[in-house]
Design an enzyme around this catalytic site. Structure first.
Site, PDB file in Angstrom:
ATOM      1  N   SER A 243       1.016   3.929  10.489  1.00  0.00           N
ATOM      2  CA  SER A 243       1.643   5.035   9.781  1.00  0.00           C
ATOM      3  C   SER A 243       2.123   6.072  10.792  1.00  0.00           C
ATOM      4  O   SER A 243       1.385   6.436  11.707  1.00  0.00           O
ATOM      5  CB  SER A 243       0.651   5.695   8.812  1.00  0.00           C
ATOM      6  OG  SER A 243       1.192   6.900   8.295  1.00  0.00           O
TER       7      SER A 243
ATOM      8  N   THR B 236       9.624   0.577  -2.199  1.00  0.00           N
ATOM      9  CA  THR B 236      10.691   1.518  -2.504  1.00  0.00           C
ATOM     10  C   THR B 236      11.599   1.033  -3.631  1.00  0.00           C
ATOM     11  O   THR B 236      11.945   1.808  -4.540  1.00  0.00           O
ATOM     12  CB  THR B 236      11.519   1.807  -1.242  1.00  0.00           C
ATOM     13  OG1 THR B 236      10.639   2.286  -0.214  1.00  0.00           O
ATOM     14  CG2 THR B 236      12.577   2.858  -1.522  1.00  0.00           C
TER      15      THR B 236
ATOM     16  N   ALA C 271       0.846  -1.197   0.000  1.00  0.00           N
ATOM     17  CA  ALA C 271       0.000   0.000   0.000  1.00  0.00           C
ATOM     18  C   ALA C 271       0.881   1.246   0.000  1.00  0.00           C
ATOM     19  O   ALA C 271       2.009   1.225   0.468  1.00  0.00           O
ATOM     20  CB  ALA C 271      -0.907   0.003   1.220  1.00  0.00           C
TER      21      ALA C 271
ATOM     22  N   ASN D 140      -6.266  -1.348   1.845  1.00  0.00           N
ATOM     23  CA  ASN D 140      -5.710  -0.866   3.102  1.00  0.00           C
ATOM     24  C   ASN D 140      -6.539   0.322   3.595  1.00  0.00           C
ATOM     25  O   ASN D 140      -6.718   1.299   2.873  1.00  0.00           O
ATOM     26  CB  ASN D 140      -4.251  -0.457   2.866  1.00  0.00           C
ATOM     27  CG  ASN D 140      -3.516  -0.090   4.136  1.00  0.00           C
ATOM     28  OD1 ASN D 140      -3.886   0.852   4.815  1.00  0.00           O
ATOM     29  ND2 ASN D 140      -2.443  -0.808   4.421  1.00  0.00           N
TER      30      ASN D 140
ATOM     31  N   ASN E 138       8.987   9.544   3.662  1.00  0.00           N
ATOM     32  CA  ASN E 138       7.730  10.182   3.258  1.00  0.00           C
ATOM     33  C   ASN E 138       6.925  10.585   4.472  1.00  0.00           C
ATOM     34  O   ASN E 138       6.977   9.947   5.516  1.00  0.00           O
ATOM     35  CB  ASN E 138       6.924   9.242   2.348  1.00  0.00           C
ATOM     36  CG  ASN E 138       5.907   8.422   3.115  1.00  0.00           C
ATOM     37  OD1 ASN E 138       4.810   8.878   3.418  1.00  0.00           O
ATOM     38  ND2 ASN E 138       6.280   7.184   3.444  1.00  0.00           N
ATOM     39  N   ARG E 139       6.192  11.665   4.304  1.00  0.00           N
ATOM     40  CA  ARG E 139       5.218  12.086   5.309  1.00  0.00           C
ATOM     41  C   ARG E 139       3.929  12.510   4.595  1.00  0.00           C
ATOM     42  O   ARG E 139       3.399  13.593   4.823  1.00  0.00           O
ATOM     43  CB  ARG E 139       5.779  13.200   6.189  1.00  0.00           C
ATOM     44  CG  ARG E 139       6.360  14.418   5.477  1.00  0.00           C
ATOM     45  CD  ARG E 139       6.648  15.551   6.476  1.00  0.00           C
ATOM     46  NE  ARG E 139       7.213  16.728   5.837  1.00  0.00           N
ATOM     47  CZ  ARG E 139       8.514  16.998   5.776  1.00  0.00           C
ATOM     48  NH1 ARG E 139       9.393  16.156   6.293  1.00  0.00           N
ATOM     49  NH2 ARG E 139       8.934  18.113   5.193  1.00  0.00           N
TER      50      ARG E 139
ATOM     51  N   LYS F  92      -1.659  -4.015   9.929  1.00  0.00           N
ATOM     52  CA  LYS F  92      -0.297  -3.623   9.576  1.00  0.00           C
ATOM     53  C   LYS F  92       0.330  -2.906  10.759  1.00  0.00           C
ATOM     54  O   LYS F  92      -0.212  -1.907  11.240  1.00  0.00           O
ATOM     55  CB  LYS F  92      -0.298  -2.714   8.342  1.00  0.00           C
ATOM     56  CG  LYS F  92       1.094  -2.401   7.809  1.00  0.00           C
ATOM     57  CD  LYS F  92       1.015  -1.731   6.451  1.00  0.00           C
ATOM     58  CE  LYS F  92       2.401  -1.528   5.839  1.00  0.00           C
ATOM     59  NZ  LYS F  92       2.334  -0.996   4.458  1.00  0.00           N
TER      60      LYS F  92
ATOM     61  N   GLY G 233      12.195  -3.070   2.809  1.00  0.00           N
ATOM     62  CA  GLY G 233      13.578  -3.153   2.363  1.00  0.00           C
ATOM     63  C   GLY G 233      13.918  -4.254   1.389  1.00  0.00           C
ATOM     64  O   GLY G 233      15.097  -4.525   1.148  1.00  0.00           O
TER      65      GLY G 233
ATOM     66  N   ASN H  32       2.618   9.148  10.168  1.00  0.00           N
ATOM     67  CA  ASN H  32       2.309  10.488   9.662  1.00  0.00           C
ATOM     68  C   ASN H  32       0.906  10.978   9.990  1.00  0.00           C
ATOM     69  O   ASN H  32       0.493  12.036   9.534  1.00  0.00           O
ATOM     70  CB  ASN H  32       2.514  10.510   8.145  1.00  0.00           C
ATOM     71  CG  ASN H  32       3.929  10.116   7.760  1.00  0.00           C
ATOM     72  OD1 ASN H  32       4.888  10.603   8.349  1.00  0.00           O
ATOM     73  ND2 ASN H  32       4.059   9.228   6.794  1.00  0.00           N
ATOM     74  N   THR H  33       0.160  10.215  10.781  1.00  0.00           N
ATOM     75  CA  THR H  33      -1.150  10.644  11.270  1.00  0.00           C
ATOM     76  C   THR H  33      -1.091  10.685  12.785  1.00  0.00           C
ATOM     77  O   THR H  33      -0.867   9.648  13.424  1.00  0.00           O
ATOM     78  CB  THR H  33      -2.264   9.674  10.817  1.00  0.00           C
ATOM     79  OG1 THR H  33      -2.358   9.695   9.389  1.00  0.00           O
ATOM     80  CG2 THR H  33      -3.610  10.068  11.403  1.00  0.00           C
TER      81      THR H  33
ATOM     82  N   PHE I  37      -1.641  10.115   4.728  1.00  0.00           N
ATOM     83  CA  PHE I  37      -2.919   9.577   4.242  1.00  0.00           C
ATOM     84  C   PHE I  37      -3.620  10.531   3.277  1.00  0.00           C
ATOM     85  O   PHE I  37      -4.807  10.841   3.431  1.00  0.00           O
ATOM     86  CB  PHE I  37      -3.858   9.254   5.403  1.00  0.00           C
ATOM     87  CG  PHE I  37      -3.525   7.991   6.162  1.00  0.00           C
ATOM     88  CD1 PHE I  37      -2.526   7.142   5.738  1.00  0.00           C
ATOM     89  CD2 PHE I  37      -4.229   7.650   7.305  1.00  0.00           C
ATOM     90  CE1 PHE I  37      -2.224   5.980   6.439  1.00  0.00           C
ATOM     91  CE2 PHE I  37      -3.949   6.496   8.016  1.00  0.00           C
ATOM     92  CZ  PHE I  37      -2.937   5.652   7.583  1.00  0.00           C
TER      93      PHE I  37
ATOM     94  N   ASN J 109       5.395  -1.477   8.602  1.00  0.00           N
ATOM     95  CA  ASN J 109       5.274  -0.159   7.993  1.00  0.00           C
ATOM     96  C   ASN J 109       6.651   0.520   8.013  1.00  0.00           C
ATOM     97  O   ASN J 109       7.663  -0.116   8.301  1.00  0.00           O
ATOM     98  CB  ASN J 109       4.253   0.676   8.769  1.00  0.00           C
ATOM     99  CG  ASN J 109       3.491   1.643   7.891  1.00  0.00           C
ATOM    100  OD1 ASN J 109       4.076   2.328   7.061  1.00  0.00           O
ATOM    101  ND2 ASN J 109       2.177   1.720   8.078  1.00  0.00           N
TER     102      ASN J 109
END
Length: 453
Positions: free
Chosen positions: A270, A415, A134, A236, A183-184, A312, A393, A272-273, A187, A341
């Protein structure tokens, strides 16, 4: 005299070459008439003539080779195109890649996967265990094109109930020296209504294709492929940043999108939230899973039953956190865990780069050891009773194999795929098959958790 089939094949070849040209940033000539034709210099005429000659020769050559050989050539040709993306802003490159896949401007894998790579999970047959994580196709824009690349499964999202733009830009940063990304995004999502429309259209198309085919003779109870096509589709689910009731957000996602999913994922990891990772606590996670399971199970399902539900988790968890998650997963009979994640930590190999100071989740090669160690720990804690997906990775078939030996039944890329493009997929599958054969395994299932036997 050329047959109609060979003529059509050459046309397809030329079409594929044109698509590669578009992806590579070359000019795409339309069939619309131009009011003015520019005069070419002598060098220009020579270049044009040489290019046309190569196209014609290539088309003639393609008509003489088998489909598998030509398919392999197309994937290899993307190596010439992929460096173009490195010159673009990372998020622009990401959007362009998704758009290309959505429009079919990517090669299509027509070679069957090796039998040793096939496996059964949750009542479905995966042609291979290599999936797309995702975060790449957040809004289910390119499912068909991505599955066509040869992934065994594709996971879209994270999808939030209501549209949200995510965090301010810039929010995606490359570390090409380490094959890593920070990354940020936060969502960024078009919301479940937009995603449901896309998945509904794809689902309807597949159903029409199935009804138009002659009835099969197989009595196998395990369905080949999934709801979106020949591969398996995961959805997701995330929560909106301003939502005060996380469970309600996930439940809404289940009610709207589960009918199109071969499996569902609750993303509580995540970075970033704000506050999201707190949902990984024992009590919070248990309450959340119970509510989401109840919402799924109260819906009307056919013979195939409801889609499996996975969670996740993050790689930045303590031993106690992992023990709590394993206990909840076993108690509630969770269908699977995705490990892991992105990480908020910065391994030593990354700290020397200025971009390491950016906030957000780190993914890519530097995450491999951390995520694999968490995978091993969770396999032991769950006693191999819960299917695990290894993510983080993976850059080679050997990496994928290590994840499988550490307890993963399936693996996911992101990635490395962003850096290397479509050519990575057949390479990883071929290398994984070689690893299995080298160590005497006859299937993926035999290798799962082999390091702990």
């Amino acid at each position: 005299m050329a047959t109609r089939a060979s003529t059509n094949y050459v046309k397809e070849v030329l079409s594929q070459r044109a698509k590669i040209g578009v992806l590579g940033g070359f000019r795409h000539f339309s069939s619309s008439p131009s009011p003015k034709i520019p005069q070419l210099s002598k060098k220009g005429r020579l270049f044009t003539g040489a290019t046309l000659g190569l196209v014609i020769a290539g088309g003639a050559y393609a008509s003489t080779v088998d489909e598998g050989t030509f398919c392999g050539w197309l994937f290899s040709a993307t190596k010439l195109v992929n460096p173009f993306f490195a010159y673009l802003d990372p998020e622009v490159a990401h959007r362009l890649a998704v758009s290309a896949a959505a429009r079919g401007w990517v090669p299509k894998e027509k070679r069957p996967d090796l039998p040793i790579l096939g496996l059964e999970m949750w009542g479905r047959k995966f042609s291979n265990p290599v999936g797309l994580a995702a975060g790449f196709d957040k809004n289910a824009e390119a499912v068909e094109g991505l599955l066509g690349l040869g992934f065994g499964f594709v996971e879209v999202g994270s999808v939030t109930p209501f549209p949200q733009e995510g965090n301010p830009k810039p929010r995606l940063f490359r570390l090409p020296q380490e094959c890593a990304v920070i990354n940020r995004y936060g969502f960024n999502s078009e919301g479940i209504v937009a995603v449901a429309k896309r998945l509904g259209a794809q689902h309807g198309k597949r159903k029409m294709d199935e009804t138009s085919r002659a009835p099969g003779s197989s009595n196998d109870d395990v369905k080949h492929g999934g709801k979106a096509g020949p591969g398996i589709l995961g959805v997701n689910l995330g929560k909106n940043k301003t939502s005060e009731d996380a469970a309600a957000d996930y439940v809404q996602g289940v009610h709207t999108l589960s009918q199109y999913a071969d499996y569902l994922v609750i993303n509580v990891s995540s970075p970033n939230t704000p506050g999201l990772r707190m949902l990984q606590g024992r009590k919070q996670l248990k309450d959340l899973i119970k509510k989401v399971q109840a919402a799924r199970d109260e819906m009307q399902w056919g013979e195939e039953g409801p889609p499996p539900l996975l969670v996740k988790i993050a790689p930045d968890l303590s031993k106690q956190d992992l023990e709590d998650i394993a206990a909840v997963a076993l108690t509630l009979h969770l269908d699977g865990l995705i490990i892991s994640n992105t990480t908020v930590s910065r391994p030593d190999v990354v700290r020397k780069y200025p971009v390491a100071e950016e906030t957000g989740g780190l993914s890519g090669k530097p995450l491999f050891d951390m995520s694999t160690n968490v995978l091993k720990e969770m396999y032991i804690l769950t006693r191999g009773k819960i299917p695990l997906i290894g993510c983080g990775g993976i850059c080679s078939g050997e990496d994928a194999y290590k994840k499988i030996r550490s307890g993963a039944s399936l693996v996911q890329l992101y990635t490395a795929f962003a850096y290397e493009g479509p050519a990575l997929i057949p390479r990883i599958k071929a290398e994984l098959a070689e690893c299995l054969e080298r160590d005497g395994f006859k299937s993926i299932h035999e290798a799962v958790g082999a390091d702990f036997r």
